[in-house]
Design an enzyme around this catalytic site. Structure first.
Site, short mmCIF file in Angstrom:
data_model
loop_
_atom_site.label_atom_id
_atom_site.label_comp_id
_atom_site.label_asym_id
_atom_site.label_seq_id
_atom_site.Cartn_x
_atom_site.Cartn_y
_atom_site.Cartn_z
N ARG A 17 32.77 25.05 40.19
CA ARG A 17 31.99 25.55 39.06
C ARG A 17 32.24 27.03 38.78
NH1 ARG A 17 26.49 23.12 41.45
NH2 ARG A 17 27.77 23.20 43.33
N ALA A 65 33.57 26.18 53.04
CA ALA A 65 34.83 25.48 52.76
C ALA A 65 34.87 24.86 51.37
CB ALA A 65 35.05 24.38 53.80
N ARG A 75 59.41 82.78 31.92
CA ARG A 75 59.45 82.24 30.57
C ARG A 75 60.40 83.10 29.75
NH1 ARG A 75 53.45 84.48 28.96
NH2 ARG A 75 54.14 86.58 28.40
N ASN A 98 41.68 80.86 40.35
CA ASN A 98 41.48 80.21 39.06
C ASN A 98 42.81 79.68 38.55
OD1 ASN A 98 39.37 79.89 36.75
ND2 ASN A 98 41.28 80.54 35.75
N ALA A 109 51.21 83.14 31.59
CA ALA A 109 51.03 81.91 30.81
C ALA A 109 52.39 81.34 30.43
CB ALA A 109 50.23 82.22 29.55
N ASN A 124 26.59 29.26 42.24
CA ASN A 124 27.61 28.23 42.03
C ASN A 124 28.52 28.46 40.85
OD1 ASN A 124 26.79 26.40 44.22
ND2 ASN A 124 24.89 26.27 43.05
N LYS A 169 35.15 30.57 46.30
CA LYS A 169 33.78 30.93 45.88
C LYS A 169 33.15 32.03 46.74
CE LYS A 169 30.13 27.99 46.17
NZ LYS A 169 29.13 27.01 45.64
C1 UD1 Z 1 23.43 22.53 48.55
C2 UD1 Z 1 22.42 21.52 49.14
C3 UD1 Z 1 21.18 21.53 48.27
C4 UD1 Z 1 20.60 22.93 48.22
C5 UD1 Z 1 21.65 23.93 47.76
C6 UD1 Z 1 21.11 25.34 47.92
C7 UD1 Z 1 23.78 19.78 50.13
C8 UD1 Z 1 24.21 18.37 50.02
N1 UD1 Z 1 23.00 20.21 49.14
O1 UD1 Z 1 23.78 22.09 47.25
O2 UD1 Z 1 20.22 20.64 48.81
O3 UD1 Z 1 19.47 22.95 47.36
O4 UD1 Z 1 22.84 23.83 48.54
O5 UD1 Z 1 21.99 26.25 47.33
O6 UD1 Z 1 24.10 20.45 51.09
N2 UD1 Z 1 30.65 23.09 51.84
C9 UD1 Z 1 31.63 22.97 52.81
N3 UD1 Z 1 32.35 21.82 52.86
C10 UD1 Z 1 32.16 20.80 52.01
C11 UD1 Z 1 31.16 20.95 51.01
C12 UD1 Z 1 30.42 22.11 50.96
O7 UD1 Z 1 31.84 23.87 53.60
O8 UD1 Z 1 32.87 19.79 52.14
C13 UD1 Z 1 29.87 24.34 51.78
C14 UD1 Z 1 30.04 25.09 50.49
O9 UD1 Z 1 31.09 26.04 50.61
C15 UD1 Z 1 28.69 25.76 50.32
C16 UD1 Z 1 27.73 24.85 51.02
O10 UD1 Z 1 28.51 24.00 51.85
O11 UD1 Z 1 28.63 27.03 50.93
C17 UD1 Z 1 26.92 24.00 50.05
O12 UD1 Z 1 27.80 23.32 49.18
P1 UD1 Z 1 27.57 23.37 47.60
O13 UD1 Z 1 28.61 22.53 46.97
O14 UD1 Z 1 27.39 24.75 47.13
O15 UD1 Z 1 26.20 22.55 47.54
P2 UD1 Z 1 25.06 22.67 46.44
O16 UD1 Z 1 25.34 21.69 45.37
O17 UD1 Z 1 24.86 24.06 46.07
MG MG Z 2 25.78 25.81 46.40
#
Ligand code: UD1
Ligand code: MG
Length: 508
Positions: free
Chosen positions: A30, A25, A457, A394, A440, A245, A37
């Protein structure tokens, strides 16, 4: 063979976890993209598609995907690739912990081990996930986190262990102190935990951190404080765990995935001349002794049979290449290229192209919805659309199958052993019978019966002396005058007439 997991055989198992929860979600800020994503693609699938494929062998009774940002797009994609998965909406993106809580609320009946996995980890393999679940089981843990030792831990959550090596907590980089940031063991964002214990701990997760989010990672520390058995399982290949990310990371993961696919193909006997410029989707299949030249891309459901040679500079999308075929500098989509067929250089095969054994589609030729029979050739500079060509015929250079009247498409049928002239227009619907010829430069608007010569032709007319009269004083006029003078001299020398029979006997 498909090469998603070249080195780790997928064990045949059923229901090793009660449910799989994919967190998808997040906004993915980034990525700086309008595409959510987890829908970014690499190796022929979306990130989310890869995660779901890796989790598939776990045989979960239920799979829930948490969607939020771009939910319509993500849900639409899920309907295509995983119609049985439950889509759970996280209205506000309050953090990965909140996302997991929303998912578990939607799965009230699930008990026992649950796998929770970030949706942005496309390199995860089934082998790694099964290894995590096995480790969790055999240790009798309440929660086990997948970890990895990485060279560059920047941006990731660090694994804190005590002096005895037991996992104590996960700290996000933003919240870590200098000593913690020096830790190279990171959280992969994949967890297997007892549903009831995780559910309960999630109710206690706060948002007192740098980002003001509810971190799923805090569940681990809370359970440790409760005295529960918590463990960390190191992935055998740290690359499996790498998240994605931003666009740089996506490109790096794509490269790793491609390396894995090519590695598997080469182990199985495929000749890859230049692995750096050859890109093969996880969904494509290539047989031993096929040769892939530099600049080859095999996408989607493409299959390449043994002994076929593809490239250089060729893109095949959902295309079938038969044994011993050669496809050089071509772009092909939804085409079936039979055995021993020759395509290119510089050919464009569009959907519905079917080339039978030994056929040829040559240079600067475009085909669409066209069947070219066994041994038939379209060698140069032509467009063949909505057509059926029989066997061993051909098609002359620079032919156009005129299929579109501005409203509807029409079909052209060319028989077997036909010989059509260069620079023909076949104005569909029209047919040329077996063994027929066309002249042709013909615009063929009427059917040509078997064995006939179709001529359509204007007759040629030469206006003698036109240049001398209308373009006097030009180099052309001078050249013509000189040629006439030489001809006059030859006549005076009484050269014999040219031998009879050297002129063409029919239209060419
Ligand atoms: C997260 C982990 C981190 C780990 C890294 C590995 C947390 C707090 N941190 O960091 O420890 O090393 O992944 O890649 O979890 N998501 C939701 N809803 C939200 C927020 C996030 O569904 O409200 C989902 C994102 O879509 C994603 C996952 O949770 O698939 C992780 O979120 P992301 O923001 O990518 O966390 P990272 O900073 O990568
Ligand atoms: Mg992540």
């Amino acid at each position: 063979m498909s090469q998603h997991e070249p080195s780790v055989p997928t064990p045949a198992r059923t229901s090793v976890v009660g449910a799989v929860v994919v967190l998808a979600a997040g906004q993915g800020t980034r990525m700086r993209s309008r595409t959510p994503k987890v829908l970014h693609e690499l190796g022929g699938r979306t990130m989310l598609g890869h995660v779901l494929a890796a989790a598939e062998p776990l045989g979960a009774e239920q799979t829930a995907v948490v969607v939020g940002s771009g939910r319509e797009q993500v849900a639409g994609h899920l309907a295509e690739v995983a119609p049985l998965a439950l889509t759970v909406v996280q209205e506000e993106q309050l953090g990965s912990g909140h996302a997991a809580a929303v998912a578990l609320d939607a799965l009230p009946k699930v008990a026992g081990p649950v796998l929770i996995v970030n949706g942005d980890a496309p390199l995860l393999t089934s082998g790694t996930l099964v290894g995590l679940v096995d480790a969790h089981r055999s240790a009798g843990n309440v929660l086990t986190v997948l970890t990895a030792e990485v060279a560059d831990p920047r941006g990731l959550g660090r694994i804190l262990r005590d002096a005895a090596g037991a996992v104590r907590a996960i700290v996000e980089e933003r919240d870590a102190d200098e000593a913690q940031r020096a830790i190279a063991e990171v959280n992969a964002g994949v967890y297997v935990g007892d549903a009831a214990a995780v559910r309960e701990a999630l109710t206690r997760v706060g948002a007192g951190n740098q980002q003001g989010e509810q971190y799923l990672t805090d569940v681990l520390g809370l359970l440790v404080a409760d005295g529960a058995r918590v463990g960390g399982h190191r992935a055998a290949d740290a690359a499996d765990t790498l998240g994605c990310n931003d666009q740089r990371e996506l490109a790096a993961r794509r490269r790793t995935m491609n390396d894995r696919v090519l590695d598997g193909l080469m182990r199985a006997g495929v000749v890859v001349i230049d692995p750096l410029t050859t890109w093969v989707d996880v969904t494509a299949e290539v047989a031993a002794e096929a040769v892939l030249h530099p600049g080859t891309q095999l996408r989607g459901a493409t299959t390449v049979a043994g002994g076929a040679v593809v490239g250089p500079d060729t893109t095949l999308v959902d295309t079938e290449v038969g044994e011993g075929a050669s496809v050089v500098r071509a772009h092909c989509q939804l085409a079936v290229i039979g055995p021993e067929v020759s395509v290119g250089p510089f050919a464009y095969l569009r959907p519905g192209t079917r080339l039978a054994r030994g056929a040829k589609v040559g240079t600067f030729v475009e085909t669409k919805n066209a069947t070219v029979g066994q041994g038939s050739k379209v060698p140069h500079l032509s467009y063949v659309g909505d057509a059926t060509i029989g066997e061993h015929s051909n098609i002359g250079a620079a032919s156009v199958f005129v299929n579109y009247d501005g409203v509807a498409k029409h079909h052209t049928t060319i028989g077997s052993h036909a010989r059509t002239g260069a620079d023909n227009m076949f104005v569909a619907p029209v047919s040329v019978g077996d063994g027929a010829y066309t002249a042709a430069g013909s615009v063929i608007t009427d059917d040509v019966p078997p064995g006939a010569m179709g001529v359509a032709r204007a007759h040629q007319r030469n206006v003698g002396g036109w240049v001398a009269k209308r373009r006097p004083g030009t180099p052309a006029a001078a050249a013509a005058e000189a040629a006439e003078a030489r001809a006059g001299e030859r006549a005076e020398d009484q050269l014999p007439d040219p031998a009879p029979g050297t002129s063409s006997e029919g239209p060419r």
